[in-house]
Design an enzyme around this catalytic site. Structure first.
Site, mmCIF file in Angstrom:
data_model
loop_
_atom_site.group_PDB
_atom_site.id
_atom_site.type_symbol
_atom_site.label_atom_id
_atom_site.label_comp_id
_atom_site.label_asym_id
_atom_site.label_seq_id
_atom_site.Cartn_x
_atom_site.Cartn_y
_atom_site.Cartn_z
ATOM 1 N N GLY A 1 0.807 -1.216 0.000
ATOM 2 C CA GLY A 1 0.000 0.000 0.000
ATOM 3 C C GLY A 1 0.839 1.263 0.000
ATOM 4 N N HIS A 2 2.169 1.097 0.050
ATOM 5 C CA HIS A 2 3.077 2.250 0.062
ATOM 6 C C HIS A 2 3.872 2.333 -1.239
ATOM 7 C CE1 HIS A 2 2.027 2.376 4.245
ATOM 8 N NE2 HIS A 2 2.616 1.221 4.496
ATOM 9 N N LYS B 1 11.222 -0.582 9.124
ATOM 10 C CA LYS B 1 10.508 0.603 9.591
ATOM 11 C C LYS B 1 9.962 0.318 10.993
ATOM 12 C CE LYS B 1 7.530 1.162 6.126
ATOM 13 N NZ LYS B 1 7.746 -0.164 5.492
ATOM 14 N N ASP C 1 6.426 -5.159 12.358
ATOM 15 C CA ASP C 1 7.619 -5.281 11.513
ATOM 16 C C ASP C 1 8.846 -5.597 12.356
ATOM 17 O OD1 ASP C 1 5.687 -4.117 9.811
ATOM 18 O OD2 ASP C 1 7.213 -3.096 8.632
ATOM 19 N N HIS D 1 -0.151 4.850 7.685
ATOM 20 C CA HIS D 1 -1.321 3.964 7.770
ATOM 21 C C HIS D 1 -2.517 4.745 8.275
ATOM 22 C CE1 HIS D 1 2.438 1.798 8.732
ATOM 23 N NE2 HIS D 1 2.029 1.055 7.726
#
Lengths: 336, 336
Positions: B56-57, B105, B110, B219
């Site tokens: 989505g990035h 990140k 993550d 997000h």
């Protein structure tokens, strides 16, 4: 209207100042009249390529100024043709003595103003050739156009003809390459949303919640029909089929497939759509030999995409592969 | 939800198939677990760089796989961390025997999953170093994060550390470069609109008509405040000032200025914003020595932008200028 702007009426000028600051190694911007010039222009003995049109389609055209593509771009106000004086000034600024190819999208205002600029250039001793890009297969005549609209093929014309000019070819050769790209290209787009020109402050048109405009123009001109949103695979078929038919493409043909976001559609969706397009082409026996997927010819923040297909031959493929160094397209060598 | 998709739940997989088809000269995609690998990996004797995170990035991270940047990217589902197994598989696939730098990140999922992958890699004889990117100065802790969020500096870490790896430097050197980029970077973003993850089907948050989220996370995490939309010049000041303060930047300092669209904001607005940012920096005596303006770290179709500043020194500038060849960043030599 929710946009990152200072004074909406100054959007084009302000944006050009940002472009200049971001890419001063590639290009120089002059104002009033506005023009974006290749930093090392004029190049003595090289045919120069000059294009332009209304702003709002970024990176087209200013993002294609640089080695292997355009020598100059003339940005008009948003969705408004550049003026003849503006075009003439750009032609003069980059004239290397070998003549100028004018790349003109087929909109009435653009055609008229580039024609006047060509006449004035001729009077001042600069020979020009004009190539008219009219690749949009969606409709025959449109809101601002007699004949077909000029859209995505413009990017491919500028790349291939720009490469030919960079190789030192004479004006008639460079023009012939450009016309061959036009003759072998077709495009069609679809909109999921409208867009809002800064000085207007309201959307160009309205679309219902689940509705798309199939065959939309890059200024929001009406297309073939409004229809419900469908899966990307179905939409890829709806855009590709009329182009395949128009160009008579079929088994054994090789193409460059170009999918552009209209501005608001992000890469994730664009790649889904491209996957589906490759399947449609594969089912017809057409080979995708080269491809370009990204935001290259847009309509402000409009959500949606366009498809352009170019029938390739060995020469066009080789010209496509030639090095290019612009803000929006950049590669050194290309092998696939 | 109006998107170019087939089955919304398959968006990541479908999009990866399109990415693979569009860039087969640069990268290879493997599925289940999903990973995007540099086409010529593994490279014997070269430190490999592996990153990843929620999808989505785009183009982050898959668009940064290639010569001079990442060896592998592990895309999770939309806004969802990749799994430890997935990361491990990617680490193994590109292992050239010189160790692996994991670029992570700072989001809880993550961090945890990369940590587990690093342990498993170590058990299988692959040494790793991890660099945690936490450049977002907007808030101290956030929705999915202890400490600062990792945002735009990730792109700069991957570029500079990738160049160091390409030069054949050992793992500890490459990791040191990456950490130096993190230590000298700060970022902040703002949203003009929300965004809609495909599988969710409704916007992540709601914003009023004239309202922006200042300091938004990638997000859609809340930032510092909601406030009325203002001219770009004012917004540039609001984003830049906290970063300048955080990094202690002032007269005589040289920076790389990076402005990214969050997905839905087109180039015209981005350049206006960049122009204004340059003025803010100029007024503080900070010199913009390098810049990057475009859609590089996005949040689906969110309108808005982010600013990242990296304090440059001669070595970081030289690493930034090194050749890179990926889907999203590509240059051969760089002179400004």
């Amino acid at each position: 209207m929710k946009k990152l702007l200072d004074k909406p009426d100054d959007a084009v000028r302000d944006s050009l100042e940002g472009l200049a600051a971001a890419h001063d190694e590639l290009l120089t911007v002059r104002y009033e009249p506005n023009m974006v010039l290749r930093a090392d222009a004029p190049l003595a003995g090289k045919v120069s390529l000059v294009s332009g049109g209304g702003s709002g389609h970024e990176p087209m055209h200013a993002g294609f100024v640089g080695k292997g593509m355009l020598d100059a771009a003339c940005p008009g106000q948003v969705f408004t043709s550049p003026t003849p004086d503006q075009i003439l000034a750009a032609v003069r600024a980059v004239d290397g003595g070998a003549g100028t190819l004018l790349v003109v999208k087929n909109y009435t205002g653009d055609v008229m103003n580039f024609e006047m600029a060509a006449e004035m250039a001729s009077e001042s001793g600069i020979s020009t050739e004009t190539v008219l890009v009219d690749d949009d297969v969606a409709v025959r005549d449109s809101l601002y156009t007699a004949g077909r609209r000029g859209v995505g093929a413009t990017v491919l014309v500028e790349k291939c003809a720009g490469a030919a000019a960079e190789q030192g070819r004479p004006l008639e050769d460079v023009a012939a390459v450009a016309r061959r790209v036009v003759d072998n290209s077709g495009s069609m787009g679809l909109a999921l949303t409208s867009c809002t020109p800064p000085s207007v402050g309201r959307p160009l048109f309205e679309l219902g919640d689940g509705e798309i405009e199939l065959g939309v123009g890059i200024h929001g001109e009406p297309g073939r029909e409004r229809r419900p949103l469908a899966p990307a695979a179905e939409l890829a078929e709806l855009l590709a089929r009329p182009i395949l038919d128009d160009l008579g493409l079929g088994g054994g043909d090789r193409v460059l497939a170009f999918v552009s976001s209209l501005g608001g559609t992000p890469l994730m969706e664009l790649y889904v759509f491209y996957r589906d397009l490759v399947r449609v082409l594969g089912a017809t026996g057409v080979t995708v030999e080269r491809r370009l997927v990204g935001s290259y010819m847009t309509s402000l923040e409009m959500a949606g995409c366009s498809v352009t297909l170019l029938r390739l031959d060995d020469e066009l493929t080789a010209l496509w592969d030639e090095p290019v160094r612009t803000a929006a397209l950049c590669w050194d060598d290309r092998d696939g």
